[in-house]
Design an enzyme around this catalytic site. Structure first.
Site, PDB file in Angstrom:
ATOM      1  N   GLU A   1       0.824  -1.220   0.000  1.00  0.00           N
ATOM      2  CA  GLU A   1       0.000   0.000   0.000  1.00  0.00           C
ATOM      3  C   GLU A   1       0.854   1.264   0.000  1.00  0.00           C
ATOM      4  OE1 GLU A   1      -2.904  -0.493  -0.733  1.00  0.00           O
ATOM      5  OE2 GLU A   1      -3.052  -2.598  -0.204  1.00  0.00           O
ATOM      6  N   GLY A   2       1.982   1.194  -0.645  1.00  0.00           N
ATOM      7  CA  GLY A   2       2.911   2.326  -0.688  1.00  0.00           C
ATOM      8  C   GLY A   2       3.942   2.173   0.402  1.00  0.00           C
TER       9      GLY A   2
END
Length: 586
Positions: free
Chosen positions: A430-431
């Site tokens: 998610e980053g």
């Protein structure tokens, strides 16, 4: 053996006493919310915890394009869906219960503490629900959302491709419009959590792809809904849809979660939102997922803490430096040693601070959903901090838990090493946390001329002004004020240097996020200390709880928060030492 008891007393403290969780939501009384948390605790400890170690040991099975989850997962998922745990914070319009986001995040914490791999399956479905709810057509929402909310069908987010991860502007998956208004989707995606499994009858993929007339880069990406099976006339899974799983990854951790390589071969899909605006829709999903990923770090940290405390009280080794504490035993339990207490208190301070901060942000998320601009600014600012800080601290806590166990933590028998392996991915997906830091520095701080930053700085400054001379917590607040002052100086330095040289901001980004996060936790701790100082003298059955809260607040202020000063020096050192070495010297 892994053990876990949901920290319900602290959850109630954070929800009702610290943040006043039901003040503007009369239908959800404290008693109702408490009963929901209690039932969630029972479900997680009875159904999910027993499957954590066995699921890690067995992992997922991949055969002929199908994925089979570990033994017990199907029954657990069926019970999870039938009990409504996946619908807590979904809209009643689609079969949800409409509960506050703060309560849902506390339940998520319990799920992640008991079985992080399991939690990813319904977690991805909720993210897909949010993206579709925010940007889908009425037809798509009316048909698919009730099935996602009930857990009958599950969802995924398909972003990453073999050649591009964070840089989605390089994305190659194609979408070709059809005469009936649908699209044919062709391309490959990797690292797709829950992309294929045996828990639901159908899987709804949200896929980023390019239309034939798409402009290059990030501005040319659209979002499509692509089911694994095309629904038939009765709304049931029908014909296959050109969606296949090519392989599952063999991973360091979260082994019971299927991480898939997905192929889309002329699969039928429908546009979500408007053409070339897919990132707007996907960021609704990603921002929610980032808050949930932060909660994963907290859940693992709490499980690690409880295991480490139990072991520290049982393990006999050496004598206290102050003299034998248990002279009737051959040795004292290791909890008498200062360094063991340092590790345990560090984990505890992280967990309780993160829990308080997570509920704070979750409540703002609810307010933002209702159109509160200030709350939306605050959520935007805090999302990268929650994701990166909580997962960093969760991994540190799991590592400290292993250290408390010593050699027994490194072997598999006690389940502590699994927490380290499971926690590590949360810092990446998610980053990555480095990307979160760049987002904070490059986007969130300058947004709207620093308006988002004021949503945090102003209430902090007001609290310091009101309580720095408080007879009970004045010294704690004064120490916190010094750290806050360091954050203000760092913010000014980053803003000034970043305007003239983006590499200066980039060099400071990770340290700045950590500093901001530690100060935010400090704000939670002085607020919690104020409440505890008022209630501890009243006596009663909760007196020990409040005394412990005060003692942990003092530990955080004296032993952890001073790191903010060192981070200021690191940030002000600038990029020179980092960028001086030529590439060929590495």
């Amino acid at each position: 053996m892994q053990t876990y008891t949901a920290p319900l007393r602290d959850m109630r403290f954070v929800l009702h006493e610290l943040h006043g969780g039901t003040a503007d939501n009369a239908e959800f009384t404290p008693e109702l919310l408490d009963s929901i948390l209690e039932e969630a605790a029972k479900f997680c400890t009875e159904m999910l915890l027993p499957l954590n170690a066995s699921g890690d040991e067995e992992g997922c099975h991949f055969e002929n394009g199908t994925v089979r989850t570990p033994e017990g997962f199907q029954d657990a998922y069926k019970a999870f869906a039938e009990s409504g745990w996946g619908s807590l914070n979904a809209s009643p319009d689609y079969g949800g219960q409409g509960l506050p986001e703060s309560v849902a995040k506390l339940v998520e914490e319990m799920i992640c503490a008991c079985n992080l791999s399991f939690g990813l399956y319904p977690g991805l479905s909720h993210g897909a629900y949010l993206a579709l709810k925010s940007h889908g057509s009425k037809e798509l929402k009316d048909f698919y959302l009730p099935k996602l909310v009930s857990g009958e069908w599950s969802g995924t987010m398909c972003l990453t491709e073999p050649h591009c991860g964070t840089d989605l502007g390089l994305l190659r998956t194609k979408a070709v419009p059809q005469e009936d208004g649908s699209y044919k989707i062709t391309g490959s995606k990797i690292f797709i959590s829950a992309g294929e499994h045996d828990l639901t009858d159908n899987i709804i993929h949200l896929v980023l792809a390019r239309l034939p007339d798409a402009p290059p880069g990030i501005k040319g990406i659209s979002l499509f809904l692509v089911p694994k099976f095309l629904p038939d006339a009765n709304g049931n899974p029908g014909a296959g849809n050109g969606v296949s799983c090519a392989a599952i990854e063999h991973k360091m951790g979260i082994k019971a979660s299927a991480t898939c390589q997905m192929n889309f071969d002329d699969a039928t899909g429908w546009l979500v939102g408007t053409p070339h605006k897919g990132m707007q829709a996907m960021f609704v999903m990603m921002n929610s997922e980032r808050l949930s990923v932060g909660t994963q770090g907290l859940g693992v940290g709490e499980a690690a803490y409880q295991g480490a405390v139990a072991y520290a009280k049982e393990r006999l080794q050496g004598r206290s430096l102050a003299g034998a504490k248990y002279p009737d035993k051959p040795a004292d339990p290791i909890i008498v040693h200062p360094d063991v207490r340092r590790m345990l208190l560090t984990i505890r301070a992280y967990n309780e601070g993160c829990r308080a901060m997570g509920v704070w942000v979750a409540q703002a998320l609810d307010a933002a959903e209702k159109g509160d601009e200030a709350a939306a600014d605050f959520v935007a600012l805090m999302t990268p901090i929650v994701k990166a800080l909580f997962t960093d601290l969760g991994f540190e806590s799991a590592s400290l838990g292993v250290q408390v166990y010593g050699g027994h933590g490194y072997i598999r028998d006690h389940g502590m090493e699994q927490f380290v392996r499971d926690a590590r991915i949360a810092m990446i997906y998610e980053g990555t946390n480095g990307v979160q830091a760049l987002d904070l520095i490059g986007r969130k701080l300058p947004a709207n001329f620093g308006r988002s930053l004021r949503r945090f700085f102003h209430p902090v400054a007001e609290f310091i002004e009101a309580h720095q001379n408080d007879a009970h917590i004045g010294k704690l607040v004064q120490g916190f004020a010094r750290a806050f002052g360091a954050l203000q100086l760092a913010t000014g330095f980053v803003a000034e240097k970043g305007m003239s040289d983006p590499e200066e901001a980039g060099a400071a980004a990770t340290d700045y996020l950590r500093m901001f996060g530690l100060v935010a936790l400090g704000f939670m701790w002085v607020r919690m200390a104020l409440i505890a100082a008022e209630k501890a003298p009243l006596g009663g059955p909760d007196a020990a709880f409040y005394q412990t809260k005060l003692a942990t607040a003092r530990f955080y202020m004296e032993r952890i928060l001073p790191q903010a000063g060192a981070l200021l020096f690191t940030i002000k050192a600038g990029k020179a030492a980092m960028m001086a070495l030529p590439e060929e010297a590495f």
